[in-house]
Design an enzyme around this catalytic site. Structure first.
Site, PDB file in Angstrom:
ATOM      1  N   LYS A  41      -2.006  -1.491  -3.844  1.00 28.81           N
ATOM      2  CA  LYS A  41      -2.865  -0.310  -3.858  1.00 28.81           C
ATOM      3  C   LYS A  41      -1.997   0.938  -3.955  1.00 28.81           C
ATOM      4  O   LYS A  41      -1.049   1.067  -3.174  1.00 28.81           O
ATOM      5  CB  LYS A  41      -3.700  -0.278  -2.573  1.00 28.81           C
ATOM      6  CG  LYS A  41      -4.633   0.914  -2.447  1.00 28.81           C
ATOM      7  CD  LYS A  41      -5.379   0.897  -1.105  1.00 28.81           C
ATOM      8  CE  LYS A  41      -6.310   2.106  -1.002  1.00 28.81           C
ATOM      9  NZ  LYS A  41      -7.023   2.151   0.293  1.00 28.81           N
ATOM     10  N   LYS A  71       0.860  -1.185   0.000  1.00 31.65           N
ATOM     11  CA  LYS A  71       0.000   0.000   0.000  1.00 31.65           C
ATOM     12  C   LYS A  71       0.887   1.223   0.000  1.00 31.65           C
ATOM     13  O   LYS A  71       1.626   1.474   0.961  1.00 31.65           O
ATOM     14  CB  LYS A  71      -0.923  -0.002   1.219  1.00 31.65           C
ATOM     15  CG  LYS A  71      -1.890   1.177   1.251  1.00 31.65           C
ATOM     16  CD  LYS A  71      -2.785   1.109   2.480  1.00 31.65           C
ATOM     17  CE  LYS A  71      -3.764   2.268   2.527  1.00 31.65           C
ATOM     18  NZ  LYS A  71      -4.631   2.207   3.731  1.00 31.65           N
TER      19      LYS A  71
END
Length: 328
Positions: A251, A198
């Site tokens: 992400k 992330k």
């Protein structure tokens, strides 16, 4: 000329036969925002997205499920009065998310319900972890103390009947700790979808507006990853795999297709990718002004994410894309 690649493109039937990547509703996870109000509210920062009441949430999830979308992931907008520095509301068994999980599983037993495990919606500081001041008076997001609270949050969601918990906090060691906590409490069947890579991305802005969960001070760069790094993503994925993650996530998705490809080549675990709010909003904004065809661009962007190696895609287009693909 013996070799003419165009022969494999000469008709829809032939193109279908040789198509290398397919996209279907079963590839999607539908992120849904919810709040503890009786009305549904349009989200100004994310046109087409809604903060759902529990009644609205059940209806929306059911419509997506009927279109073939197999999973939803829940993101709560928590009332300011419930936000505290210890984020205790995150593991309240009578809280918004546990109630939503129970309602969804009662309504659609076959729907896969995923919950976000992180403290930012509940933390008065707006960070994914607990905040303290170091010896110099600087803000520090403390790791091990945060992981202990994340375990309580995951257990709360497991007691409500969740299928998958998805830690998005990026604290060190949280996957192993959550796995141990779940197993010790008899929830060995609850899966972990870990946000392994992330990034500290500027593409998250509209999402933070939707949940009103932006940090009150500082940024998230001491725990989310540097957008310049890719080998670090492999390190994080190896750790999460060793700690017991069942699936891993990259992400954002669109600007990180190289990371998705590298990760999918490196791991044997299913790879999720999150088409985040900024990606969604750019398509929405461009299509609103007529510069692009929304349907064509959205489906092409999702196909690109799938082609890069994602097994599943979290996208705000899940329901709409499922409708488009059904009619194709």
């Amino acid at each position: 000329m013996h070799i003419r690649p165009r022969r494999n493109r000469k008709s829809p039937a032939v193109r279908s036969l040789v198509q290398e990547t397919s996209l279907s509703a079963s590839d999607f996870i539908y992120p849904l925002f919810l709040h503890d109000k009786e009305v549904d509210e349009q989200i100004e920062s994310m046109p087409g997205c809604v903060r759902w009441s529990l009644t609205g949430l059940i209806k929306e999830a059911g419509e997506a499920y009927a279109l073939g979308v197999p999973a939803v992931v829940l993101f709560p907008a928590i009332d300011e009065s419930l936000k505290t520095s210890d984020a205790a509301e995150c593991h309240n068994d009578a809280g918004l998310v546990p109630r939503a999980v129970r309602a969804l599983k009662d309504a659609y037993p076959g729907l896969c319900v995923i919950t976000d495990v992180a403290l930012d919606p509940y933390n008065s500081d707006g960070h994914d972890g607990l905040v303290e001041k170091d010896a110099n008076g600087e803000l520090e997001i403390v790791n091990d103390e945060t992981v202990a609270v994340l375990c309580e949050q995951a257990l709360c969601h497991a007691r409500a009947g969740v299928d998958i918990v998805s830690p998005s906090d990026m604290m060190d060691g949280r996957v192993a700790a959550i796995r141990d906590a779940l197993d010790a409490s008899g929830f060995e069947k609850v899966s972990i979808l870990s946000y392994s890579a992330k990034y500290a991305s500027a593409y998250y802005g509209p999402f933070r507006g939707a949940l009103e969960s932006a940090p009150k001070a500082g940024d998230k760069k001491t725990y989310q990853m540097d957008p310049a790094n890719i080998r670090e993503a492999i390190r994080e994925i190896e750790l999460d795999e060793a700690e017991g993650a069942d699936m891993i996530m990259v992400k954002p998705a669109g600007p990180y297709l190289d990371v998705i490809a590298k990760v999918s080549d490196h791991t044997t675990l299913p790879v999720a990718a999150y088409q985040v709010s900024g990606e969604y909003l750019m398509i929405k904004a461009a299509s609103k002004d007529g510069w692009v065809n929304e349907k064509a661009i959205a489906l092409e962007s999702l196909m690109g994410i799938k082609r890069a190696g994602a097994s599943m895609i979290l996208t705000y287009y899940a329901k709409l894309a499922a409708e488009w693909l059904k009619d194709a």
